[in-house]
Design an enzyme around this catalytic site. Structure first.
Site, short mmCIF file in Angstrom:
data_model
loop_
_atom_site.label_atom_id
_atom_site.label_comp_id
_atom_site.label_asym_id
_atom_site.label_seq_id
_atom_site.Cartn_x
_atom_site.Cartn_y
_atom_site.Cartn_z
NE ARG A 1 -16.46 -20.77 1.20
CZ ARG A 1 -17.61 -21.05 1.60
NH1 ARG A 1 -18.43 -20.00 2.12
NH2 ARG A 1 -18.52 -22.03 1.57
CE1 TYR B 1 -0.78 -0.74 -4.54
CE2 TYR B 1 -2.92 -1.90 -5.03
CZ TYR B 1 -1.44 -2.00 -4.90
OH TYR B 1 -0.94 -3.12 -5.27
CG ASP C 1 -5.31 1.70 1.57
OD1 ASP C 1 -4.60 1.42 2.43
OD2 ASP C 1 -5.28 1.02 0.48
CE LYS D 1 1.65 -4.00 -0.74
NZ LYS D 1 0.85 -3.02 -1.07
C1 LIG Z 1 -0.24 -2.85 -1.82
C2 LIG Z 1 -1.40 -2.08 -1.41
C3 LIG Z 1 -2.84 -2.28 -1.59
C4 LIG Z 1 -3.07 -3.80 -2.17
O1 LIG Z 1 -2.61 -4.77 -1.19
P1 LIG Z 1 -2.42 -6.30 -1.83
O2 LIG Z 1 -2.14 -6.89 -0.59
O3 LIG Z 1 -1.21 -6.42 -2.58
O4 LIG Z 1 -3.66 -6.53 -2.53
C5 LIG Z 1 -3.88 -1.31 -1.44
N1 LIG Z 1 -3.78 -0.39 -0.92
C6 LIG Z 1 -2.16 0.05 -0.77
C7 LIG Z 1 -2.06 1.62 -0.26
C8 LIG Z 1 -1.07 -0.81 -1.03
O5 LIG Z 1 0.05 -0.21 -0.86
#
Ligand SMILES: *Cc1c(COP(=O)(O)O)cnc(C)c1O
Length: 398
Positions: free
Chosen positions: A60, A113, A185, A210
């Site tokens: 963890r 998001y 982000d 992503k």
């Molecule tokens: C997909 C996404 C998230 C969340 O990520 P997960 O891996 O699906 O939890 C956060 N910010 C952006 C810009 C995203 O495209």
């Protein structure tokens, strides 16, 4: 290579963060599934447990494969430290919950998001954290709200799904004046196209699910920044438990070796597709910061090296045209993910913003007939030909 030459991102994607973790002469980082790590010497065990010596105690807290992945991301964001998470949302929520307390104030944008927006609208108010959501491109309003004082300025640029651009240098300058931490982000831009830490941001977050992974086969998230701040986020995570799994770390690490190649191609493909869509009679709006006509183009040019693989557009025929058009695409998954090697399309109302109500989406400027397009690494001419044939099936007229 001369000693002073800065290593490029392309080389870092391939080589960074791996050497220390190779063993038995293997050229690839092993996937270590062990949950526990054994020690003969109890004093040594204690030193590792107390963080005085390098090593692992329990899955963890840390894992060699996970650490190698963190090291690679750290190198690409030129950060002091990086900590990973089971998902991008875990990275975002854990970061917010590490620092925010009842009575704190956070300034952010309307276009975060969908999941992040939910934290702002549903979960933070429950903790009595005051959240101020500003119009994403209204920099004056953002500056006014920051000036009132806040603990966090939370930004995303370009945004999901309408690709709005926030001036990072301008907003970071304002946040520093009131001593606010700036969190960005950077998922859509990727570290290949944009490095917010170099522009003065305090923390950078990615949904590694992503572009970093790039193959839509592993979930993950990361937070990068100074050791001082990231250590606090790490402490929250090691206790609260949103740890990245070793197999996911391995897949993400392997995917990242081609990050530079993929993103360069996706930058090119998205620009070509956006340029094609912009002149198409069935298309009413195209959102892509690489287009000279785009509202955010000049700011994007200042802070990004490439404009990214994401774009969105609306059809003149609205939702009904979208329903006729999308199923006819051959080279596109109709799916909720993005940033993969395959082109992926979907309406935000069933993908990124499915958690929001129609009213919330409307407030965010997300029309029900919007199509989000994540350009893959296919040949751009094939993608355009595919769009062209799919347009021919639209019978709905504006
Ligand atoms: C997909 C996404 C998230 C969340 O990520 P997960 O891996 O699906 O939890 C956060 N910010 C952006 C810009 C995203 O495209």
């Amino acid at each position: 290579m001369s000693k002073n030459q800065e290593v490029t991102k392309a080389t870092k994607t391939v080589w960074s963060g791996e050497k220390e973790f190779l063993s038995h002469g293997a050229t690839q980082v092993p996937t270590v599934f062990s949950v526990g790590y054994g020690y003969e010497d109890l004093d040594h065990w204690l030193d590792v447990a107390l963080g005085k010596e390098k090593g692992h105690i329990y899955g963890r807290m840390s894992n060699p494969t996970v650490q190698s992945f963190e090291e690679k991301v750290k190198a690409l964001e030129d950060a002091e430290k990086c900590v990973s998470f089971s998902t991008g949302m875990a990275a975002i929520s854990n970061t917010l919950y590490t620092f925010l307390q009842p009575g704190d104030r956070i300034v952010t944008i309307k276009d975060t998001y969908g999941g992040t927006n939910k934290i702002f609208l549903e979960f933070l108010p429950k903790l009595h954290v005051d959240v101020e959501l500003c119009d994403t491109t209204d920099h004056e309003a953002l500056e006014r709200e920051v000036e009132k004082g806040c603990k966090f300025l939370y930004l995303e640029t370009p945004t999901n799904p309408t690709l709005k651009v926030v001036d990072l240098v301008r907003m970071i300058k304002k946040a520093k004046e009131v001593g606010a931490l700036v969190v960005v982000d950077n998922t859509f831009a990727t570290p290949i196209n944009q490095n917010p830490l170099q522009l003065g941001a305090d923390l950078v977050i990615h949904s590694a699910t992503k572009y970093l992974g790039g193959h839509a086969d592993a979930l993950g998230g990361v937070v990068c920044g100074s050791e001082e701040l990231v250590n606090q986020v790490f402490h929250y995570r090691e206790i609260n438990g949103a740890t990245l799994q070793p197999m996911s770390a391995y897949l993400l690490l392997r995917g990242m070796k081609t990050l530079d190649l993929r993103v360069q191609k996706q930058n090119e493909n998205a620009l070509k597709v956006a340029t094609y869509l912009e002149q198409h009679p069935e298309v009413s709006n195209v959102y892509y910061p690489g287009l000279v006509s785009n509202e955010g183009h000049d700011i994007a040019k200042k802070q990004m090296r490439g404009f990214g693989g994401m774009l969105s557009f609306t059809l003149t025929g609205g939702v009904d045209a979208v329903k006729e058009f999308l199923p006819k695409l051959t080279y596109a998954h109709r799916a909720a993910n993005l940033g993969a090697v395959e082109t992926t399309v979907g309406p935000p109302r069933t993908t990124s913003h499915v958690e929001n109500t129609p009213e919330e989406r409307k407030a965010m400027g997300i029309s029900e007939g919007l199509i989000r397009y994540s350009a893959g690494i296919e040949d751009a001419d094939d993608l355009i030909a595919d769009l062209e044939q799919a347009f021919s099936y639209i019978t709905v007229k504006a």
